[in-house]
Scaffold this motif. Structure first.
Motif, PDB file in Angstrom:
ATOM      1  N   LEU A 155       0.947  -1.225  -0.074  1.00 56.41           N
ATOM      2  CA  LEU A 155      -0.009   0.022   0.075  1.00 56.41           C
ATOM      3  C   LEU A 155       0.829   1.200   0.124  1.00 56.41           C
ATOM      4  CD1 LEU A 155      -2.405  -1.108   2.944  1.00 56.41           C
ATOM      5  CD2 LEU A 155      -2.696  -1.377   0.479  1.00 56.41           C
ATOM      6  N   SER A 156       0.524   2.352  -0.687  1.00 57.89           N
ATOM      7  CA  SER A 156       1.288   3.617  -0.752  1.00 57.89           C
ATOM      8  C   SER A 156       1.358   4.199   0.871  1.00 57.89           C
ATOM      9  CB  SER A 156       0.510   4.452  -1.711  1.00 57.89           C
ATOM     10  OG  SER A 156       1.065   5.705  -1.693  1.00 57.89           O
ATOM     11  N   GLY A 157       2.251   4.268   1.242  1.00 61.09           N
ATOM     12  CA  GLY A 157       2.628   4.791   2.696  1.00 61.09           C
ATOM     13  C   GLY A 157       1.907   6.008   2.920  1.00 61.09           C
ATOM     14  N   ALA A 158       2.091   7.041   1.890  1.00 62.58           N
ATOM     15  CA  ALA A 158       1.356   8.359   1.999  1.00 62.58           C
ATOM     16  C   ALA A 158      -0.167   8.238   2.214  1.00 62.58           C
ATOM     17  CB  ALA A 158       1.691   9.277   0.791  1.00 62.58           C
ATOM     18  N   ARG A 159      -0.768   7.093   1.575  1.00 61.42           N
ATOM     19  CA  ARG A 159      -2.158   6.837   1.651  1.00 61.42           C
ATOM     20  C   ARG A 159      -2.702   6.499   2.931  1.00 61.42           C
ATOM     21  NH1 ARG A 159      -5.077   6.608  -2.986  1.00 61.42           N
ATOM     22  NH2 ARG A 159      -6.848   6.884  -1.530  1.00 61.42           N
ATOM     23  N   VAL A 160      -1.835   5.632   3.822  1.00 57.64           N
ATOM     24  CA  VAL A 160      -2.425   4.865   4.760  1.00 57.64           C
ATOM     25  C   VAL A 160      -1.565   4.968   6.162  1.00 57.64           C
ATOM     26  CG1 VAL A 160      -3.574   3.106   3.468  1.00 57.64           C
ATOM     27  CG2 VAL A 160      -0.921   2.781   3.903  1.00 57.64           C
ATOM     28  N   PRO A 161      -1.254   6.370   6.535  1.00 60.69           N
ATOM     29  CA  PRO A 161      -0.373   6.716   7.724  1.00 60.69           C
ATOM     30  C   PRO A 161      -0.633   5.970   8.851  1.00 60.69           C
ATOM     31  CG  PRO A 161      -1.690   8.592   7.093  1.00 60.69           C
ATOM     32  CD  PRO A 161      -2.011   7.481   5.976  1.00 60.69           C
ATOM     33  N   GLY A 162       0.170   5.540   9.476  1.00 59.92           N
ATOM     34  CA  GLY A 162      -0.072   4.734  10.850  1.00 59.92           C
ATOM     35  C   GLY A 162      -1.166   3.099  11.033  1.00 59.92           C
ATOM     36  N   PHE A 163      -1.065   2.796   9.532  1.00 58.05           N
ATOM     37  CA  PHE A 163      -1.926   1.651   9.199  1.00 58.05           C
ATOM     38  C   PHE A 163      -1.250   0.525  10.209  1.00 58.05           C
ATOM     39  CE2 PHE A 163      -3.214  -2.281   7.069  1.00 58.05           C
ATOM     40  CZ  PHE A 163      -4.430  -2.250   7.171  1.00 58.05           C
ATOM     41  N   ILE A 183     -10.932   4.841   1.991  1.00 56.72           N
ATOM     42  CA  ILE A 183     -10.599   4.354   0.793  1.00 56.72           C
ATOM     43  C   ILE A 183     -11.766   3.101   0.183  1.00 56.72           C
ATOM     44  CG2 ILE A 183      -8.731   2.997  -0.520  1.00 56.72           C
ATOM     45  CD1 ILE A 183      -6.444   4.252   1.226  1.00 56.72           C
ATOM     46  N   VAL A 184     -12.250   3.543  -0.911  1.00 54.45           N
ATOM     47  CA  VAL A 184     -13.338   2.407  -1.366  1.00 54.45           C
ATOM     48  C   VAL A 184     -12.572   2.169  -2.643  1.00 54.45           C
ATOM     49  CG1 VAL A 184     -15.752   2.129  -2.079  1.00 54.45           C
ATOM     50  CG2 VAL A 184     -15.099   3.430   0.005  1.00 54.45           C
ATOM     51  N   PRO A 185     -12.324   0.749  -2.959  1.00 55.05           N
ATOM     52  CA  PRO A 185     -11.933   0.314  -4.114  1.00 55.05           C
ATOM     53  C   PRO A 185     -13.185   0.733  -5.394  1.00 55.05           C
ATOM     54  CG  PRO A 185     -11.596  -1.186  -2.654  1.00 55.05           C
ATOM     55  CD  PRO A 185     -12.450  -0.282  -2.133  1.00 55.05           C
ATOM     56  N   LEU A 186     -12.635   1.190  -6.404  1.00 55.18           N
ATOM     57  CA  LEU A 186     -13.388   1.292  -7.628  1.00 55.18           C
ATOM     58  C   LEU A 186     -13.206   0.580  -8.654  1.00 55.18           C
ATOM     59  CD1 LEU A 186     -13.646   5.289  -7.650  1.00 55.18           C
ATOM     60  CD2 LEU A 186     -15.392   3.544  -6.839  1.00 55.18           C
ATOM     61  N   GLU A 187     -11.960   0.239  -8.700  1.00 53.18           N
ATOM     62  CA  GLU A 187     -11.380  -0.794 -10.013  1.00 53.18           C
ATOM     63  C   GLU A 187     -10.332  -1.269  -9.837  1.00 53.18           C
ATOM     64  OE1 GLU A 187     -11.760   0.869 -14.391  1.00 53.18           O
ATOM     65  OE2 GLU A 187      -9.643   0.763 -14.097  1.00 53.18           O
ATOM     66  N   ALA A 188     -10.251  -2.466 -10.376  1.00 51.77           N
ATOM     67  CA  ALA A 188      -8.808  -3.330 -10.208  1.00 51.77           C
ATOM     68  C   ALA A 188      -8.473  -4.017 -11.673  1.00 51.77           C
ATOM     69  CB  ALA A 188      -9.133  -4.376  -9.035  1.00 51.77           C
ATOM     70  N   GLN A 189      -7.178  -3.952 -11.983  1.00 54.11           N
ATOM     71  CA  GLN A 189      -6.580  -4.667 -12.975  1.00 54.11           C
ATOM     72  C   GLN A 189      -5.866  -5.951 -12.485  1.00 54.11           C
ATOM     73  OE1 GLN A 189      -4.254  -1.661 -14.954  1.00 54.11           O
ATOM     74  NE2 GLN A 189      -6.052  -0.770 -16.055  1.00 54.11           N
ATOM     75  N   GLU A 190      -6.004  -7.107 -13.131  1.00 57.10           N
ATOM     76  CA  GLU A 190      -5.744  -8.257 -12.628  1.00 57.10           C
ATOM     77  C   GLU A 190      -4.756  -8.931 -13.673  1.00 57.10           C
ATOM     78  OE1 GLU A 190      -7.990 -10.163  -8.738  1.00 57.10           O
ATOM     79  OE2 GLU A 190      -8.726 -10.784 -10.716  1.00 57.10           O
ATOM     80  N   SER A 191      -3.623  -9.605 -13.666  1.00 57.03           N
ATOM     81  CA  SER A 191      -3.089 -10.510 -14.775  1.00 57.03           C
ATOM     82  C   SER A 191      -2.691 -11.822 -13.976  1.00 57.03           C
ATOM     83  CB  SER A 191      -1.789  -9.566 -15.246  1.00 57.03           C
ATOM     84  OG  SER A 191      -0.771  -9.608 -14.248  1.00 57.03           O
ATOM     85  N   ASP A 222      -8.797   3.713  -6.244  1.00 60.84           N
ATOM     86  CA  ASP A 222      -9.979   4.417  -5.991  1.00 60.84           C
ATOM     87  C   ASP A 222     -10.105   5.661  -6.806  1.00 60.84           C
ATOM     88  OD1 ASP A 222      -8.151   6.007  -4.788  1.00 60.84           O
ATOM     89  OD2 ASP A 222      -8.954   5.946  -2.545  1.00 60.84           O
ATOM     90  N   GLU A 223     -11.039   6.588  -6.146  1.00 67.46           N
ATOM     91  CA  GLU A 223     -11.048   7.970  -6.836  1.00 67.46           C
ATOM     92  C   GLU A 223     -10.013   8.834  -6.864  1.00 67.46           C
ATOM     93  OE1 GLU A 223     -12.922  10.136  -3.033  1.00 67.46           O
ATOM     94  OE2 GLU A 223     -14.248   9.752  -4.616  1.00 67.46           O
ATOM     95  N   ARG A 224      -8.912   8.285  -6.077  1.00 67.74           N
ATOM     96  CA  ARG A 224      -7.642   9.132  -6.014  1.00 67.74           C
ATOM     97  C   ARG A 224      -6.859   8.584  -7.051  1.00 67.74           C
ATOM     98  NH1 ARG A 224      -5.916  10.763  -0.052  1.00 67.74           N
ATOM     99  NH2 ARG A 224      -4.193  11.588  -1.253  1.00 67.74           N
ATOM    100  N   GLY A 225      -6.701   7.289  -7.478  1.00 70.95           N
ATOM    101  CA  GLY A 225      -5.695   6.266  -8.077  1.00 70.95           C
ATOM    102  C   GLY A 225      -5.452   5.341  -7.444  1.00 70.95           C
ATOM    103  N   PRO A 226      -4.412   4.620  -7.690  1.00 64.50           N
ATOM    104  CA  PRO A 226      -3.900   3.279  -7.336  1.00 64.50           C
ATOM    105  C   PRO A 226      -3.562   3.459  -5.925  1.00 64.50           C
ATOM    106  CG  PRO A 226      -2.851   3.760  -9.640  1.00 64.50           C
ATOM    107  CD  PRO A 226      -3.530   5.099  -9.135  1.00 64.50           C
ATOM    108  N   PHE A 227      -3.977   2.613  -4.898  1.00 63.84           N
ATOM    109  CA  PHE A 227      -3.514   2.537  -3.629  1.00 63.84           C
ATOM    110  C   PHE A 227      -3.156   1.066  -2.915  1.00 63.84           C
ATOM    111  CE2 PHE A 227      -8.024   1.186  -3.450  1.00 63.84           C
ATOM    112  CZ  PHE A 227      -7.921   0.070  -2.762  1.00 63.84           C
ATOM    113  N   GLU A 228      -3.131   0.052  -4.084  1.00 66.12           N
ATOM    114  CA  GLU A 228      -2.676  -1.179  -3.592  1.00 66.12           C
ATOM    115  C   GLU A 228      -2.287  -1.997  -4.763  1.00 66.12           C
ATOM    116  OE1 GLU A 228      -4.902  -5.116  -1.964  1.00 66.12           O
ATOM    117  OE2 GLU A 228      -5.888  -4.211  -3.798  1.00 66.12           O
ATOM    118  N   TYR A 229      -1.077  -2.624  -4.673  1.00 69.51           N
ATOM    119  CA  TYR A 229      -0.529  -3.464  -5.449  1.00 69.51           C
ATOM    120  C   TYR A 229      -0.120  -4.703  -4.769  1.00 69.51           C
ATOM    121  CZ  TYR A 229       3.345  -5.467  -8.461  1.00 69.51           C
ATOM    122  OH  TYR A 229       3.766  -6.424  -9.179  1.00 69.51           O
ATOM    123  N   THR A 230      -0.892  -6.081  -5.352  1.00 73.11           N
ATOM    124  CA  THR A 230      -0.764  -7.296  -4.542  1.00 73.11           C
ATOM    125  C   THR A 230      -0.345  -8.264  -5.466  1.00 73.11           C
ATOM    126  OG1 THR A 230      -2.442  -6.861  -3.082  1.00 73.11           O
ATOM    127  CG2 THR A 230      -2.093  -9.148  -3.359  1.00 73.11           C
TER     128      THR A 230
END
Length: 256
Positions: A155-163, A183-191, A222-230
């Motif tokens: 997760l982008s550290g700037a998006r989840v301080p103190g997680f 943070i509410v997921p809106l879209e995901a790209q999977e490969s 989410d509405e602000r852009g990518p927040f998770e890479y798994t």
């Protein structure tokens, strides 16, 4: 198995008959009366036990097959399948919710939680700078207490301080992110690609090193852009990809 094991649909209830039959079969599987690998009774026998038509029964069986609880083998019959996560056209949900949707008891074991620096691949996925802080969460994912895969979420550290200090690392990651940061997921790209189980993960997945597995990469926004890479390593015998293909054009009707 006796007829007493089967709960016949109540025609006074508002739920459709096929839904009631589906729920009854789910209950039988969950109770362990039908175990993984067991062949279920033939359709005519099930119709008699549930007191429904073949069309109603087939509707219920098809739904259970789509949800990964049954598998149909042509010429042999229908069998209870092992805990399987079926991936294909579906809603954007967390692993936790997907497992709930197929009636599987979900579990998770945290293997590592740390604040680290984004490598080139992670930075590109999250649209941040290489070396920026990321929260790394590595988990063993379980279904009915059996290992299904190992997921490493960053997760982008700037998006989840103190997680890491939130106390919400167990359970659904998406539910925690919504609760803490909105943070509410809106879209995901999977490969998906076929890889092998690395030696470091083999014992955790109860497989031999080098066993074929699915490698799944997911970028969630989410509405602000990518927040998770798994990146996930999923057991090939417990993770199935299923897609629906449609024609690119609608054939003309010669009688129209």
């Amino acid at each position: 198995m006796t007829a007493a094991s089967f709960q016949q649909p109540d025609r006074r209830r508002p739920e459709p008959l096929w839904f009631q039959v589906e729920e009854a079969i789910r209950a039988i599987i969950k109770s362990g009366e039908w175990s993984t690998g067991d062949q279920i009774p033939a359709e005519d026998r099930l119709c008699a036990l549930f007191g429904v038509s073949r069309i109603t029964l087939r509707h219920a069986l098809r739904n259970l097959e789509d949800h990964g609880l049954l598998r149909r083998e042509h010429g042999r019959g229908t069998f209870v399948r092992s805990t399987t996560l079926v991936a294909g056209t579906r809603e954007l949900t967390s692993f936790t919710q997907e497992m709930r949707n197929i009636g599987v008891s979900v579990g998770s074991r945290i293997l590592d939680c740390s604040l680290t620096k984004a490598d080139a691949a992670t930075a590109a996925a999250l649209q941040i700078e290489e070396g920026d802080p990321v929260v790394r969460i590595r988990r063993l994912r379980l279904g009915n207490d059996e290992p299904i895969g190992i997921q490493t979420a960053q997760l982008s550290g700037a998006r989840v301080p103190g997680f890491l200090d939130s106390g919400l690392l167990q359970g659904s990651l998406y539910e925690a992110l919504e609760r803490l940061y909105g943070i509410v997921p809106l879209e995901a790209q999977e490969s998906y690609r076929v890889g092998t189980v690395p030696e470091a993960d083999a014992e955790l997945l109860d497989l031999a090193a080098g066993t074929p597995a699915f490698i799944v990469e997911r970028i969630t926004t989410d509405e602000r852009g990518p927040f998770e890479y798994t990146v996930s390593t999923m057991r090939g015998d417990r993770y199935e990809i299923r897609s629906t293909l449609r024609a690119g054009r609608v054939p003309s009707n010669p009688r129209s």
